[in-house]
Write a protein that holds these residues in place. Structure first.
Motif, PDB file in Angstrom:
ATOM      1  N   GLU A  51      -2.125  -8.677  -6.881  1.00  0.00           N
ATOM      2  CA  GLU A  51      -3.850  -7.980  -7.482  1.00  0.00           C
ATOM      3  C   GLU A  51      -3.542  -6.630  -7.541  1.00  0.00           C
ATOM      4  O   GLU A  51      -3.741  -5.887  -8.530  1.00  0.00           O
ATOM      5  N   TYR A  52      -3.033  -5.924  -6.222  1.00  0.00           N
ATOM      6  CA  TYR A  52      -3.176  -4.472  -6.066  1.00  0.00           C
ATOM      7  C   TYR A  52      -1.851  -4.035  -5.620  1.00  0.00           C
ATOM      8  O   TYR A  52      -1.120  -4.533  -4.917  1.00  0.00           O
ATOM      9  N   MET A  53      -1.156  -3.042  -6.747  1.00  0.00           N
ATOM     10  CA  MET A  53       0.020  -2.481  -6.173  1.00  0.00           C
ATOM     11  C   MET A  53       0.312  -0.852  -6.327  1.00  0.00           C
ATOM     12  O   MET A  53      -0.769  -0.305  -6.926  1.00  0.00           O
ATOM     13  N   ILE A 111       7.209  -1.050  -9.068  1.00  0.00           N
ATOM     14  CA  ILE A 111       6.010  -1.484  -8.631  1.00  0.00           C
ATOM     15  C   ILE A 111       6.007  -2.436  -7.410  1.00  0.00           C
ATOM     16  O   ILE A 111       6.793  -3.026  -7.341  1.00  0.00           O
ATOM     17  N   SER A 112       5.308  -1.922  -6.374  1.00  0.00           N
ATOM     18  CA  SER A 112       5.594  -2.551  -5.150  1.00  0.00           C
ATOM     19  C   SER A 112       4.265  -2.851  -4.183  1.00  0.00           C
ATOM     20  O   SER A 112       3.310  -2.226  -4.647  1.00  0.00           O
ATOM     21  N   PRO A 113       4.028  -3.673  -3.390  1.00  0.00           N
ATOM     22  CA  PRO A 113       2.674  -4.186  -2.866  1.00  0.00           C
ATOM     23  C   PRO A 113       2.714  -2.999  -1.666  1.00  0.00           C
ATOM     24  O   PRO A 113       1.350  -3.131  -1.291  1.00  0.00           O
ATOM     25  N   THR A 114       3.670  -2.082  -1.232  1.00  0.00           N
ATOM     26  CA  THR A 114       3.432  -1.360  -0.140  1.00  0.00           C
ATOM     27  C   THR A 114       3.706  -0.016  -0.676  1.00  0.00           C
ATOM     28  O   THR A 114       4.389   0.259  -1.524  1.00  0.00           O
ATOM     29  N   ARG A 115       3.522   1.173   0.046  1.00  0.00           N
ATOM     30  CA  ARG A 115       3.451   2.547  -0.338  1.00  0.00           C
ATOM     31  C   ARG A 115       5.008   2.933   0.327  1.00  0.00           C
ATOM     32  O   ARG A 115       5.195   4.099   0.392  1.00  0.00           O
ATOM     33  N   GLY A 116       5.786   1.961   0.724  1.00  0.00           N
ATOM     34  CA  GLY A 116       7.191   2.591   1.551  1.00  0.00           C
ATOM     35  C   GLY A 116       7.775   1.589   1.797  1.00  0.00           C
ATOM     36  O   GLY A 116       7.492   0.270   1.891  1.00  0.00           O
TER      37      GLY A 116
END
Length: 627
Positions: free
Chosen positions: A231-233, A103-108
């Protein structure tokens, strides 16, 4: 390692519309997914994260972020996910590093490394709270510096690959009996990751595909994820290989927020690649191959086999025992030759104690590196080279220059480091341009950075490491002016509590302690002496010894001490700093530098005490006595 992860990396896009059922995401067939690196989506819906390509990463992630926290009270939601996976080594008992669900705050992770970093982290961001990464690793290698328990385990990772909780791969039968599993067996297995927001508990359950989900989880961690998740991951998977490779497969995947995800329909899974391979062999092809085995083909195979045997034997002769024992991977000479433009003079960064250092850019990854080329005439080149391989290759600290790998070619030795674009500290102190003059805040941070790095070497690693050559030329700076200790060519290791014995005095004049010059016996105290001299040198902006200066100013330590005794210690401050400094801070560094470079070794502080002084946790002994 096998990690489960939520990430971002916009490369290949597959958008076919994700199946949803009451808020449940069903990724069967690879819908609404991004793939990057070596990851590939087959026509039958099978996700292959890595293949036979060495030193690579493969990542798959869901295209859109999901809301993981309540926007009002900031509490993390409950969630659950399950997926079917398989790992198959290409080299028998050894292969890639594993797979993770994250689970990460960015997509890469554009600057992440392969191998034991699993395509998530690099040397500079491991363990940082700002990562906001939660991962479940399926680890198939043993990496002692990361705290691995074995080469076949599952771990819960938060912001680092040092697991908060880990256990060897197994599952529990209904009667509570544990049954071992091999992650790299190639068998299909299913993993469940379930977070209960109410009880703040994260459970991880593993089992073979044809065995029902066990009632007892493999791992259970009591921790509130609200402080780690934004909040968004994003959610997804990542995997990595090193010199040895493996195939990491995801057959199906489901995810659900605020509920229990439904089980996967095993009858609709894509076929195992091995089955596809076997089915592709028709009877006609088998007959053709059988009839083609003639004498001429047999001769060709014998010649090919002999060539492969000789090639393998040659590589085995080059590979020394210490190269197998220690961690850093081996670079191809042609890659280093290309990176440094043939070791051109224009790429020369400087000259070390026994070799030249070149800057370069690796041809495929475009990562900037520094390559130390050990000279032919270096009498102790091999001994020092092995010392660097044995020490730096296993060290992990933000204030130590990271050794990325090595190469041996035609009798020459090469070490590959992270590139430090700002160069060495001595160049900034003595050869700077007007716009490159270090202000006091930068100098104070450099002193603290070097102290942190040396404290790690002396007191925080599994063995004590004596650097033995601390000086501004061996302090390197990155883009953000973070200081890192480098050049461990003279480093010596010994177990905690054992006095080291050395064969000859090593170091640089002006930084060698009195007892080291007399006895040739290096210690942590002799390192502290050199650090004290460096503190004074950075603050005063001059070298430790000036042969042409007046008698009172010839030796830096004596001059600073004399000015202090005369009540005017601030006159030694480098005039190039100007008036932008904190007088109390400057005085602290000067007095601490004198204490560290005290001629009597027993009077010098330990590195942990130095850190406490710099952080104002405790006062210097002489200041405490005045109160």
């Amino acid at each position: 390692m096998v990690l489960l992860l939520f990430l971002f990396t916009p490369k290949k896009v597959v958008c076919q519309g994700t199946n949803t059922n009451d808020g449940e995401l069903n990724f069967n067939g690879g819908k609404n997914l991004y793939t990057t690196g070596s990851a590939n989506l087959n026509n039958n819906g099978l996700l292959t994260l890595t293949n036979s390509t060495p030193r690579t990463t493969g990542q798959v992630f869901y295209n859109r972020p999901l809301q993981f926290k309540d926007s009002i009270n900031g509490t993390a939601y409950s969630f659950s996910t399950t997926f079917v996976f398989a790992i198959e080594f290409h080299n028998g008992s050894y292969g890639g590093f594993g797979l993770a669900f994250v689970i990460s705050p960015t997509r890469g992770f554009p600057i992440s490394f392969p191998r034991n970093y699993l395509g998530i982290f690099n040397i500079s961001n491991m363990g940082y709270p700002s990562n906001h990464i939660v991962a479940i690793e399926l680890d198939t290698t043993f990496d002692q510096p990361l705290g691995d328990i074995d080469a076949n385990h599952v771990g819960i990772d938060i912001n680092s690959l040092v697991s908060d909780k880990a256990d060897s791969a197994h599952y529990f039968k209904d009667d509570g009996t544990p049954t071992n599993l091999s992650l790299s067996s190639g068998d299909l297995m299913q993993l469940w990751v379930e977070y209960d927001s109410k009880h703040k508990q994260l459970n991880v359950t593993l089992h073979p595909l044809l065995v029902p989900k066990p009632k007892i989880p493999l791992l259970s961690l009591q921790k509130d994820l609200s402080q780690y998740l934004l909040e968004y991951m994003y959610i997804g998977f990542t995997s990595a290989t090193g010199e040895l490779t493996a195939s990491h497969y995801i057959f199906d995947w489901k995810f659900k927020m605020n509920g229990t995800v439904s089980d996967i329909n095993h009858s609709r899974l894509p076929k195992i690649p091995l089955e596809d391979q076997l089915e592709s062999h028709s009877l006609k092809r088998i007959l053709i191959i059988s009839l083609s085995v003639s004498g001429a083909i047999l001769v060709i195979f014998l010649i090919l086999g002999l060539w492969l045997f000789l090639k393998k034997k040659k590589l085995m002769e080059v590979l020394e025992d210490w190269e197998v024992q220690f961690g850093p991977h081996r670079f191809a000479y042609k890659d280093l030759h290309t990176a440094t433009k043939g070791f051109k003079g224009t790429e020369l960064l400087g000259r070390g104690g026994f070799g030249k250092v070149y800057k370069g850019t690796l041809p495929v990854s475009n990562i900037e590196i520094a390559v130390k080329r050990v000279s032919h005439d270096s009498r102790q080149g091999m001994r020092e080279f092995i010392a660097e391989i044995a020490t730096i290759g296993r060290l992990r600290h933000p204030n130590l220059v990271q050794l990325q790998g090595y190469c041996r070619h035609k009798g020459e030795l090469y070490l590959v480091y992270d590139c430090m674009p700002k160069g060495s500290l001595d160049k900034l102190l003595y050869h700077q341009q007007p716009m490159e003059i270090l202000d006091w805040s930068q100098r104070f941070k450099i002193i603290k950075d070097v102290s942190y790095g040396l404290c790690y070497l002396h007191e925080q690693w599994v063995q004590v490491i004596i650097h033995r050559d601390i000086k501004p030329a061996n302090i390197l700076l990155d883009h953000n002016m973070n200081a890192k200790l480098g050049d461990f060519g003279l480093a010596k290791l010994y177990d905690h509590g054992i006095d080291p014995q050395t064969s000859h005095v090593a170091g640089t004049l002006g930084y060698i302690s009195p007892e080291l010059s007399r006895t040739g016996k290096a210690s942590t105290s002799s390192d502290v002496f050199a650090l004290g001299v460096v503190m004074l040198e950075i603050t005063c902006g001059r070298k430790p010894i000036l042969p042409r200066a007046s008698q009172s100013k010839m030796v830096l330590n004596d001059w600073v001490l004399e000015c202090w005794e005369n009540g005017d210690i601030m006159q030694v401050l480098d005039h190039k700093i100007g008036h932008e400094y904190i007088e109390k801070q400057v005085a602290l560094v000067l007095k601490l530098g004198l204490l560290c470079s005290h001629p009597v070794a027993a009077m010098r502080p330990s590195m942990s005490s130095v850190i406490q002084n710099l952080d104002n946790v405790v006062q210097l002994p002489h200041e405490r006595s005045r109160n």
